[in-house]
Design a protein around this motif. Structure first.
Motif, mmCIF file in Angstrom:
data_model
loop_
_atom_site.group_PDB
_atom_site.id
_atom_site.type_symbol
_atom_site.label_atom_id
_atom_site.label_comp_id
_atom_site.label_asym_id
_atom_site.label_seq_id
_atom_site.Cartn_x
_atom_site.Cartn_y
_atom_site.Cartn_z
ATOM 1 N N SER A 3 119.611 -10.009 69.889
ATOM 2 C CA SER A 3 120.017 -9.325 71.117
ATOM 3 C C SER A 3 118.955 -8.335 71.590
ATOM 4 C CB SER A 3 121.337 -8.569 70.867
ATOM 5 O OG SER A 3 121.697 -7.775 71.970
ATOM 6 N N ASN A 4 118.896 -8.138 72.917
ATOM 7 C CA ASN A 4 118.027 -7.093 73.466
ATOM 8 C C ASN A 4 118.839 -5.889 73.959
ATOM 9 O OD1 ASN A 4 119.194 -8.214 75.734
ATOM 10 N ND2 ASN A 4 117.290 -8.469 76.879
ATOM 11 N N THR A 5 120.073 -5.788 73.502
ATOM 12 C CA THR A 5 120.944 -4.684 73.914
ATOM 13 C C THR A 5 120.476 -3.360 73.306
ATOM 14 O OG1 THR A 5 122.870 -6.125 74.154
ATOM 15 C CG2 THR A 5 123.298 -3.770 73.831
ATOM 16 N N ILE A 6 120.389 -2.349 74.149
ATOM 17 C CA ILE A 6 120.036 -1.004 73.712
ATOM 18 C C ILE A 6 121.231 -0.097 73.989
ATOM 19 C CG2 ILE A 6 118.489 0.968 74.036
ATOM 20 C CD1 ILE A 6 116.360 -1.041 74.995
ATOM 21 N N PRO A 7 121.916 0.389 72.950
ATOM 22 C CA PRO A 7 123.076 1.256 73.172
ATOM 23 C C PRO A 7 122.734 2.439 74.073
ATOM 24 C CG PRO A 7 122.966 0.598 70.876
ATOM 25 C CD PRO A 7 121.690 0.115 71.516
#
Length: 261
Positions: A32-36
């Motif tokens: 994933s490339n999700t950044i909280p």
């Protein structure tokens, strides 16, 4: 089979098909490339957040298809590798890199010990904990296990084009890699190479060591050039190609006394 049955250890990890009975346990550290939100995008440009620096495009999709076909559990990180690279130990600078190839990561510059520890605790530890829990449950259930970590790599790195299409990587235990490479002639249209475009000297076999070698499991890391997995059709076709290498390798390991012998 349930698509994704666990976020019990927080939003940093997903476990798909936890009770799958295949001998294969799939990992995808860069899914994933999700950044909280708490990391404020790490100061990245939009194009960098979408680039291979932030994740391994196509890796999760290929792994998910393999999970479905094999009835194999899959443990995947749901957080960008630029927040914390789950294939690196906490002490490594590359676990929270200030720069990845040509991509500057402003939000990783000058991290304090407390900030590094927060990321280790909230991203790396849940991922490792989920993997350990699945391995233990499989052992308790009497299931044999081999570890397969799924990755993708950019076709151009520091301006140099890479010819290799599929990398079969290993550390000290080469049993599964050897068997997969022996099956490579079944894919005559692919350039398949050992420990390319990276190898143990590049520090990329951390997961193989702590989740595979440490548990006595045969293990391998698969690297797919990401220009070969740009559509759902390509992702599914590549998953089938990986199974073309993996299935006879599992048979060969079983003939030698079992994948975790």
């Amino acid at each position: 089979m349930r698509e994704s049955d666990s976020h019990a250890q927080g939003d940093a990890v997903e476990v798909v098909n936890r009770e799958g009975t295949s001998p294969v346990l799939l990992l995808c550290e860069h899914a994933s490339n999700t950044i909280p939100a708490r990391y404020d995008g790490l100061g990245l440009r939009d194009e960098d957040r979408l680039s291979h620096a932030a994740w391994d495009p196509g890796a999760r999709a290929v792994a998910l298809h393999m999970s479905q076909v094999l009835d194999a559990p899959l443990v995947a990180s749901t957080v960008s590798r630029l927040v914390y690279d789950c294939n690196r130990p906490p002490e490594a600078a590359s676990a929270m890199p200030e720069k990845s190839e040509l991509v500057e990561v402003p939000g990783n510059k000058g991290l304090t010990a407390a900030q590094r520890q927060e990321r280790t605790d909230s991203v790396y530890a849940p991922f490792c904990g989920a993997v350990t829990k699945v391995i233990k449950a499989r052992k308790d259930a009497g299931l044999q296990t081999v570890l397969v970590t799924m990755h993708s790599f950019t076709p151009v790195y520091y301006g140099e084009r890479r010819a290799v299409e599929i990398g079969i990587l290993h550390d000290a235990d080469s049993r599964l890699a050897d068997a997969m490479l022996a099956a490579a002639p079944a894919l005559p249209h692919r350039r398949v190479e050992r420990n390319e475009p990276y190898g143990p000297a590049d520090g990329v076999t951390h997961s193989l060591k702590i989740h595979g070698l440490a548990h006595g499991l045969a293990n391998v890391m698969i690297e797919i050039r990401n220009d070969l997995v740009t559509t759902p059709q390509e992702e599914e076709a590549m998953a089938e190609e990986m199974l073309t290498l993996l299935r006879p390798a599992l048979t060969a390991l079983t003939a030698e006394g079992g994948p975790d012998a």
